[in-house]
Structure formats: structure tokens, C-alpha cells
Write a protein that holds these residues in place. Structure first.
Motif, PDB file in Angstrom:
ATOM      1  N   SER A  15       0.591  -1.279  -0.113  1.00 35.00           N
ATOM      2  CA  SER A  15      -0.144   0.144  -0.200  1.00 35.00           C
ATOM      3  C   SER A  15       1.286   1.323   0.252  1.00 35.00           C
ATOM      4  CB  SER A  15      -0.874  -0.452   1.353  1.00 35.00           C
ATOM      5  OG  SER A  15      -0.620   0.122   2.461  1.00 35.00           O
ATOM      6  N   ALA A  16       2.087   1.267   0.973  1.00 35.50           N
ATOM      7  CA  ALA A  16       3.359   2.225   1.046  1.00 35.50           C
ATOM      8  C   ALA A  16       3.422   2.840  -0.590  1.00 35.50           C
ATOM      9  CB  ALA A  16       4.420   2.220   1.300  1.00 35.50           C
ATOM     10  N   ILE A  17       4.380   1.562  -1.499  1.00 38.21           N
ATOM     11  CA  ILE A  17       4.749   1.758  -3.124  1.00 38.21           C
ATOM     12  C   ILE A  17       3.287   2.358  -3.343  1.00 38.21           C
ATOM     13  CG2 ILE A  17       4.932   0.678  -4.855  1.00 38.21           C
ATOM     14  CD1 ILE A  17       6.619  -1.701  -2.510  1.00 38.21           C
ATOM     15  N   GLY A  18       2.255   1.702  -3.592  1.00 41.88           N
ATOM     16  CA  GLY A  18       1.097   2.113  -4.042  1.00 41.88           C
ATOM     17  C   GLY A  18       0.908   3.484  -4.075  1.00 41.88           C
ATOM     18  N   ILE A  19       0.934   4.350  -2.807  1.00 45.40           N
ATOM     19  CA  ILE A  19       0.778   5.540  -2.493  1.00 45.40           C
ATOM     20  C   ILE A  19       2.228   6.464  -3.173  1.00 45.40           C
ATOM     21  CG2 ILE A  19       1.214   7.380  -0.080  1.00 45.40           C
ATOM     22  CD1 ILE A  19      -0.569   5.245   1.507  1.00 45.40           C
ATOM     23  N   ILE A  20       3.312   5.669  -2.625  1.00 46.11           N
ATOM     24  CA  ILE A  20       4.173   6.293  -3.775  1.00 46.11           C
ATOM     25  C   ILE A  20       4.136   6.731  -5.175  1.00 46.11           C
ATOM     26  CG2 ILE A  20       6.893   5.825  -4.083  1.00 46.11           C
ATOM     27  CD1 ILE A  20       6.944   4.494  -1.563  1.00 46.11           C
ATOM     28  N   ILE A  21       3.980   5.748  -5.937  1.00 48.34           N
ATOM     29  CA  ILE A  21       3.341   5.784  -6.845  1.00 48.34           C
ATOM     30  C   ILE A  21       2.323   6.559  -7.481  1.00 48.34           C
ATOM     31  CG2 ILE A  21       2.526   4.718  -9.108  1.00 48.34           C
ATOM     32  CD1 ILE A  21       3.223   2.369  -8.098  1.00 48.34           C
ATOM     33  N   GLY A  22       1.630   7.075  -6.567  1.00 49.76           N
ATOM     34  CA  GLY A  22       0.456   8.199  -6.434  1.00 49.76           C
ATOM     35  C   GLY A  22       0.625   9.997  -6.547  1.00 49.76           C
ATOM     36  N   LEU A  23       1.700   9.425  -6.202  1.00 50.97           N
ATOM     37  CA  LEU A  23       2.209  11.223  -6.176  1.00 50.97           C
ATOM     38  C   LEU A  23       3.752  11.276  -6.680  1.00 50.97           C
ATOM     39  CD1 LEU A  23       2.804  10.333  -1.808  1.00 50.97           C
ATOM     40  CD2 LEU A  23       1.850  12.105  -3.039  1.00 50.97           C
ATOM     41  N   GLY A  24       3.672  10.428  -8.117  1.00 56.45           N
ATOM     42  CA  GLY A  24       4.364  10.753  -8.780  1.00 56.45           C
ATOM     43  C   GLY A  24       6.032  10.024  -8.922  1.00 56.45           C
ATOM     44  N   PHE A  25       6.684   9.763  -7.579  1.00 53.58           N
ATOM     45  CA  PHE A  25       7.663   9.524  -7.460  1.00 53.58           C
ATOM     46  C   PHE A  25       7.880   7.649  -7.971  1.00 53.58           C
ATOM     47  CE2 PHE A  25       6.507  12.111  -3.933  1.00 53.58           C
ATOM     48  CZ  PHE A  25       7.808  13.537  -3.651  1.00 53.58           C
ATOM     49  N   TYR A  26       8.717   7.527  -9.010  1.00 55.09           N
ATOM     50  CA  TYR A  26       8.415   6.093  -9.954  1.00 55.09           C
ATOM     51  C   TYR A  26       9.599   5.547  -9.058  1.00 55.09           C
ATOM     52  CZ  TYR A  26       4.758   8.510 -12.483  1.00 55.09           C
ATOM     53  OH  TYR A  26       3.746   9.289 -12.865  1.00 55.09           O
ATOM     54  N   ALA A  27      10.838   6.571  -9.455  1.00 57.41           N
ATOM     55  CA  ALA A  27      11.716   5.263  -9.207  1.00 57.41           C
ATOM     56  C   ALA A  27      11.449   4.807  -7.627  1.00 57.41           C
ATOM     57  CB  ALA A  27      12.605   6.646  -9.628  1.00 57.41           C
ATOM     58  N   VAL A  28      11.493   5.603  -6.662  1.00 57.66           N
ATOM     59  CA  VAL A  28      11.823   5.566  -5.620  1.00 57.66           C
ATOM     60  C   VAL A  28      10.477   4.538  -4.882  1.00 57.66           C
ATOM     61  CG1 VAL A  28      10.980   6.324  -2.728  1.00 57.66           C
ATOM     62  CG2 VAL A  28      12.177   7.548  -4.468  1.00 57.66           C
ATOM     63  N   ALA A  29       9.451   4.132  -6.100  1.00 56.11           N
ATOM     64  CA  ALA A  29       8.704   2.637  -5.956  1.00 56.11           C
ATOM     65  C   ALA A  29       9.039   1.985  -6.710  1.00 56.11           C
ATOM     66  CB  ALA A  29       7.666   3.442  -6.150  1.00 56.11           C
TER      67      ALA A  29
END
Length: 250
Positions: free
Chosen positions: A130-144
């Protein structure tokens, strides 16, 4: 009619397309994480992880476009007002709701069987998804992507590493004897030691009316001693009416 047409305006469609790309990426990452769990025979698999990551990303990414909500009403006002509307979205509130909801989902996969607890690693990995999904939603693709890779490595590789490092294994043994054939506690301790285990805790129960004596033992061994010899010994002992052997965690 103008309001209905605004839902299909070029700006609204472009925003929907961008959100859809976020969701596709989140779904792909979730399915990848879920496959690792499915491969190891866990209850929560690709569908669970895919939906968790997809939903987390969806709830987060739509919060980034408040000026496009309800048919893009924000585009009908001035640029300054639209900019102020963009700042009105608060993803932290959405994230708090996601974390709370996923917490309930994670609790559902944790099961207790006697003294054994299973599903803790699966619950933790669902929460990480779920945290990875939140990161993708915020646009931080490399971090995700980096977080997904690290999560897979932790779930796949750390368990063999744990087994290579010095450690102790804990198993729970329940024995049931007829009352007149119940062994002495020191005899149970000696038999466990002969099979590479040490009795670190115990509980005894005499069932009223049934004439059965129940012993619950917590056994600890260095490394990963094979319990099959202990099982063979218990199965061939006439005094044992019933026994149950289970690990403390999986």
C-alpha cells in the motif's frame, strides 16, 4: 448539458489518461509483489496485492488534480483560483485513511493456531505494498520501483539468510496421555534433549472426567533440528494418546 460535456473535455480526458497510467504502473508492481507470495504458497496472492497497490495509488493520485474534479469546474475560473484549488487537495488525509484501511486487511491474514502465529510477514508485505501504491500515486516512480525491488528481496532472500545465521528454532508440542501413564516432567525433558531440543516452558492440564493428562511444551533447538525423529518416537509410543507439533512462526 455543458456540465455533462465537461466530463469529456480534452483536458479532462488527458487527466484521466495520466491517472490511468499511474494505475497501470501500480497494478503491475502489485502483481509482481503478489506473485512472490503466491510462489511461496501464501494465502494473499497476486489479486490481493494488485488491488491493494492499485487502490492506494488511485486514492492518492486523484487528490493531485482537484481542479479537474466534478468535470473540471476549476478550469472555468481564473488561473490564480485554479492554482489555489490545486493546493486545496491534501494527500496526507487520504494516506492516513489508506494506512488505516490496509491495517484491517493485514490483520485479517494473521492467524493464530494454538501457540503458533502465522501471516505476520504477509501482513507486513501488504502494508508495504500500500505504501508503494501511495508513492506511485504521488509520482515518485523511481522510489516506488526501488522500494518494490527491496521489498521483494527482503521477502525472498532474507529468510535463507536468517537460516544461515546462528539462531534458535522454537516449536510447540502438545501431548495427551492416559492419567495412569503420564510420564514425569524430567522424563519429557530428557527425551526432548535426546532429539536436540530443550524444554523452555510448559503447561499441564488434567481434563476433568476424561482421565486424560495434557502437556503443552515449548521446545527450543539450536539451528534447525529435524523434528521427524521426535515425531517417529511419539507415534510409536503406546502411552501417547494424541500429540500435536507446530512451529512458533512461518
Amino acid at each position: 448539458m455543458d456540465l455533462l460535456r465537461s466530463y469529456w473535455s480534452p483536458a479532462e480526458l488527458a487527466t484521466n489518461g495520466l491517472i490511468f497510467l499511474h494505475l497501470l504502473g501500480a497494478l503491475a508492481v502489485g502483481l509482481l509483489l503478489g506473485y512472490e507470495r503466491s510462489y511461496h504458497g501464501r494465502a494473499a496472492g497476486m489479486r490481493t496485492y494488485g488491488l491493494v497497490c492499485l487502490a492506494s495509488a488511485a486514492l492518492t493520485v486523484v487528490n493531485a488534480f482537484p481542479s479537474m474534479w466534478y468535470g473540471g469546474i476549476g478550469t472555468q475560473v481564473s488561473h490564480e483560483a485554479a492554482l489555489a484549488g490545486a493546493l486545496a487537495g491534501d494527500p496526507t488525509r487520504v494516506i492516513q485513511g489508506i494506512v488505516t484501511g490496509v491495517g484491517f486487511l493485514g490483520a485479517g491474514v494473521i492467524m493464530r493456531e494454538g501457540l503458533s502465529i502465522r501471516g505476520l510477514s504477509t501482513a507486513a508485505s501488504i502494508w508495504a505494498t500500500s505504501a508503494i501504491g501511495i508513492i506511485i500515486g504521488l509520482g515518485f516512480y523511481a522510489v516506488a520501483v526501488a522500494t518494490a525491488v527491496v521489498t521483494i528481496l527482503v521477502m525472498s532472500l532474507l529468510r535463507p539468510v536468517e537460516r544461515l545465521l546462528p539462531h534458535r528454532s522454537v516449536i510447540h508440542l502438545t501431548l495427551v496421555f492416559p492419567r495412569d501413564k503420564a510420564p514425569q516432567p524430567q522424563d519429557l525433558r530428557l527425551q526432548a534433549k535426546q532429539h536436540g531440543f530443550e524444554v523452555v516452558d510448559w503447561a499441564f492440564h488434567l481434563a476433568s472426567g476424561s482421565g486424560q493428562f495434557e502437556c503443552q511444551l515449548v521446545l527450543q533447538g539450536k539451528g534447525d533440528p529435524d523434528p521427524m525423529a521426535l515425531i517417529s518416537t511419539l507415534a510409536s509410543t503406546d502411552a501417547v494418546v494424541e500429540f500435536k507439533l507446530s512451529p512458533s512462526r512461518i
